[in-house]
Design a protein around this motif. Sequence first.
Motif, mmCIF file in Angstrom:
data_model
loop_
_atom_site.group_PDB
_atom_site.id
_atom_site.type_symbol
_atom_site.label_atom_id
_atom_site.label_comp_id
_atom_site.label_asym_id
_atom_site.label_seq_id
_atom_site.Cartn_x
_atom_site.Cartn_y
_atom_site.Cartn_z
ATOM 1 N N GLN A 166 -3.843 47.156 72.598
ATOM 2 C CA GLN A 166 -2.395 47.015 72.474
ATOM 3 C C GLN A 166 -1.804 46.825 73.860
ATOM 4 O O GLN A 166 -2.382 47.281 74.851
ATOM 5 C CB GLN A 166 -1.774 48.289 71.867
ATOM 6 N N LYS A 181 3.380 43.208 65.244
ATOM 7 C CA LYS A 181 2.090 42.880 64.624
ATOM 8 C C LYS A 181 2.044 41.433 64.160
ATOM 9 O O LYS A 181 1.001 40.798 64.155
ATOM 10 C CB LYS A 181 1.851 43.784 63.411
ATOM 11 N N GLY A 238 3.798 48.985 70.276
ATOM 12 C CA GLY A 238 2.565 48.327 70.696
ATOM 13 C C GLY A 238 2.410 46.952 70.057
ATOM 14 O O GLY A 238 2.718 46.777 68.877
ATOM 15 N N ARG A 239 1.978 45.978 70.854
ATOM 16 C CA ARG A 239 1.681 44.652 70.308
ATOM 17 C C ARG A 239 0.164 44.455 70.388
ATOM 18 O O ARG A 239 -0.436 44.739 71.437
ATOM 19 C CB ARG A 239 2.398 43.605 71.163
ATOM 20 N N PRO A 240 -0.421 44.040 69.282
ATOM 21 C CA PRO A 240 -1.884 43.870 69.308
ATOM 22 C C PRO A 240 -2.308 42.930 70.434
ATOM 23 O O PRO A 240 -1.611 41.954 70.735
ATOM 24 C CB PRO A 240 -2.184 43.227 67.939
ATOM 25 N N ASP A 241 -3.422 43.263 71.080
ATOM 26 C CA ASP A 241 -3.882 42.492 72.229
ATOM 27 C C ASP A 241 -5.407 42.387 72.161
ATOM 28 O O ASP A 241 -6.091 43.390 71.938
ATOM 29 C CB ASP A 241 -3.458 43.187 73.521
ATOM 30 N N ARG A 277 7.420 47.583 64.837
ATOM 31 C CA ARG A 277 5.951 47.479 64.885
ATOM 32 C C ARG A 277 5.457 46.322 64.010
ATOM 33 O O ARG A 277 4.554 45.591 64.386
ATOM 34 C CB ARG A 277 5.321 48.790 64.416
ATOM 35 N N VAL A 297 1.490 54.012 72.228
ATOM 36 C CA VAL A 297 0.780 52.751 72.432
ATOM 37 C C VAL A 297 -0.508 53.053 73.192
ATOM 38 O O VAL A 297 -0.475 53.757 74.205
ATOM 39 C CB VAL A 297 1.661 51.776 73.249
ATOM 40 N N SER A 315 -3.379 51.452 75.262
ATOM 41 C CA SER A 315 -3.680 50.206 75.954
ATOM 42 C C SER A 315 -4.852 50.446 76.897
ATOM 43 O O SER A 315 -4.743 51.258 77.825
ATOM 44 C CB SER A 315 -2.442 49.746 76.733
#
Lengths: 573, 573
Positions: free
Chosen positions: B507, B566, B499-502, B562, B470, B472
């Motif tokens: 991320q 997403k 990872g989460r999109p940010d 993932r 990830v 970030s």
Amino acid sequence: MNHFFRRRSSICTSWLFNGATKETRRTSIRRSLCQSPEAWSWKSMDGMVSSPANYVPLSPVSFLERAAKVYGDRTSVVYGYAEFTWKQTHLRCVKLASALTRLGVSTGDVVSKSDWPNLIAILAPNIPAMQELHFAVPMAGAVICALNTRHNSSMISGAFDLIAKDELETPLLVLISDPNASASIPNDTHEYETLLAGGDAGYEARRPRTEWDPISVNYTSGTTSRPKGVVYNHRGAYLNALATLSAHGMSSMPVYIWTVPMFHCNGWCLIWGLAAVGGTNICLRRVSPREIFDTLAAKAVTNMGGAPTVLNMIMNSPDRRPLFCKVEIMTGGSPPPPSILERIEELGFRVSHLYGLTETYGPATSCLWRPEWDSLPSEEQYRIRARQGVEHYALEEVDVRDSVTMESVPADGATMGEIMLRGNTVMSGYLKDVKATEEAFAGGWFRSGDLGVKHDNGYIEVKDRLKDVVISGGENISTVEVETVLYRHPAILEAAVVGRPDDHWGQTPCAFVKLKEGFEVSRDEIIEFCRERLPHYMAPKTVIFEDIPKTSTGKIQKFILREKAKAMPPSSS
Amino acid sequence: MNHFFRRRSSICTSWLFNGATKETRRTSIRRSLCQSPEAWSWKSMDGMVSSPANYVPLSPVSFLERAAKVYGDRTSVVYGYAEFTWKQTHLRCVKLASALTRLGVSTGDVVSKSDWPNLIAILAPNIPAMQELHFAVPMAGAVICALNTRHNSSMISGAFDLIAKDELETPLLVLISDPNASASIPNDTHEYETLLAGGDAGYEARRPRTEWDPISVNYTSGTTSRPKGVVYNHRGAYLNALATLSAHGMSSMPVYIWTVPMFHCNGWCLIWGLAAVGGTNICLRRVSPREIFDTLAAKAVTNMGGAPTVLNMIMNSPDRRPLFCKVEIMTGGSPPPPSILERIEELGFRVSHLYGLTETYGPATSCLWRPEWDSLPSEEQYRIRARQGVEHYALEEVDVRDSVTMESVPADGATMGEIMLRGNTVMSGYLKDVKATEEAFAGGWFRSGDLGVKHDNGYIEVKDRLKDVVISGGENISTVEVETVLYRHPAILEAAVVGRPDDHWGQTPCAFVKLKEGFEVSRDEIIEFCRERLPHYMAPKTVIFEDIPKTSTGKIQKFILREKAKAMPPSSS
């Protein structure tokens, strides 16, 4: 102190190598045939690729490089007060290989000029330098030839003659002196530590061009009049090292005490093997029961090797004492007598029995123990333990076959045949002796020259030598050689030598002698005559004056003499 | 009962092979390049000879032939009430190979007609037939392709498409039915035991033409959309089998319980390896904690293997009980969390940690334990145990390098790089995918795709998959590190971080968490728990409570998670 320096004659403290050899017509054949898969172009084939990522020629040099990384801070070798870690051993080998390369021994750059890599002959007892040279010599692209320190100078020069032939340019001597002693170095001679110190720590070790490249030459002690140079290759050394470790149950970081000579089949390949498992090599300044027992306790030894004569020596010593921890002993060379097994195991040793020949890189079979045998009467257990057993996993097969028809003998424990072996841990051949090699491999098997039987569970047992060799203290004595010396005595008409059972040595040479008419000579004079011309262990210990039985065609009937010698009370030297 | 028959769809109980392939232009190249040393004529060279006496291509088939002789009356495999000795297993494999040859799978005679040996695809759980086919298929001159039984049928047919392509002539189905059950066999299908029974006991097993001949194809479990066929050769299988035994301390006649699927890297090469040491294969009818604990006690098991998820299952089961004798567990696939190690060793297991990939024949490194670490605080010990460690002796080298410059990273335990490996136990390549193979081997190393660091003692530690990491705010976050902290929380059974999109950071870490039964904990408590133990940027910003999807081998399927992350609206921190 300079222990091995003082004990040996000057030739015994030195090692030498021959110069580059002449270019020959065969070079181009060798180069085209020995190419490694790197040269193959698999790329277009179904995605299969041969590259440095997935192909490296097998070589025990890999074990040292890994040991420097994986076991770097662990003890590699101990000798008196001297001690090196695996990282230090690796560095010393790199520098030594670099120094050797500077001296011109390496053939890596000059492959096209040489029919054979350079041989480096070494004469030394079990010391750290012997361990180091087993890696450094191949790392310099040369071949190691560790000579038997118990041979006398005429046998050694015979071996040198064979190595050197007409190819020797400038022999170069290096003296290995004891780190704690000062020795005067002759003008034309290098000193080991000085040579090593001048090496380059950044030297890139050479790798064999193919894994079938020779790594070492080991001289048989000669059941024939001429010693034969047994050629080992990198692949066989790699595989036999691993298989010997496994057969001996040595897994991770064992502590191994050296009583087996390192010149003997390159220490049964264990000089290389111990690097694969990060073991510790304990070199003794003196192979005596006191030093062995002191070391067992002080160094937490887990494993050792030794011929039955060594076990005998340990067991009969007043210095013997029970062990705190079990120590595994590999024995070989001759079957361990039950009385020795019983008494040595009472002290806390556990003995396993291995069998092999110089031609099989040392150990080839072992008397693999089955748990269900634990409940047998102890006499039966010892009888089984004396068998040579079954092949280790790197040897493809051992069998007992008829020497002529090549048929397997029945597994009845009685029918005799020749013990034959085949697989990747059988030698490349005899150096410069195609005829002997082809004879040894006739029929697609290596013919051991040992007679044996096969038991119903497949375990083999050696019954006799095909030839009349006498095995004394683990050393093969060619009776032909002894007889040749006897025949040189002016008073002797006929002579024949066989083995006489001996409590300590296993066997000792026993000479049957018929004198010429009108001559008189004493037993002691004959023994003295032989001792002047042979290593002491080869000289007869017993001399019998009598007529020699012969066949109708005049051949001496040795089996009759063997029976006579067996009927004598065992000698006790 | 027909346990695996009933549980699987029809395709899962069958195996099939493709017919002979068309002659191609490349055949002649292959034949000339892959010739073995038998074809070399060393005879005129210094006495060195290459003959069947001293050269045999390395192949695990040798292990079986030796086992039949050396361990003939010992148990080879157990499955419920079915049990075979090594002699029986060998005979069954010979007959099976004979039957396969009669069906026309062997390419031994028709090498010039085929660009590639025939593949035999198998779909079966851990049963004796799987063990037998691992020997019988190579003995018939074909290549084994054990498919993942947990894949769904579309993935399997994808693999079949890849194998078959346009070369498939007449697919042939063989049904393996449970010995204790009756099953109806379709008309066009063979039955395994019937086929085997018709084989010739005198059949002479085929050997590979060279040791680089393929022995198996293993499909990667498909963390990418397309499965890749990893080609193993006989040489690599032989060497990795021995090295895995050694890394796991398995010497003579171990008893091994199969919880690792045999289709996974051919059982980490241990199907072959157990034959080398005369081990016993215990196949379970059901991989459940109850059956495992019952078997451990009943069969005197010495060794087993299992992914951390299997250890987790054992340890958290109400059926768990302390062991009478120590059982060695090899674990791998992902680093074992300290909490799992601690609790499972309390029961009497000893866990060793191995690391490898399908492309490295399974195990390539192990966290080799040093005795001096025994005195470290237990928390420190568990931290070390989770490292991937050092290469085993058959792998030439493992290193952590910069993916672009190929430079080694410093051994500082902090600088990340890609884990790269090279040696004889790296695959031949990806089947029919030259491009992927060349990419994987670019720079002379196999690129694992795993990110890691190198500690000062040379031990490597995986930090993440390259594609799992990830990123970030420009910082690389090792999801493994975050997961290790999550596993220390007493309420958490399983955890996985992606990872989460940010919008701001690019991320942020998103944790998927499954709680232990009966436990409750809030999202905020978990985040707080992580923040106390990690830099804030590494602590999860999102926590989702749900079941974690896993592959057949127990690996968490991060690509699914993932996708989920997403699909969430971008977090805005």
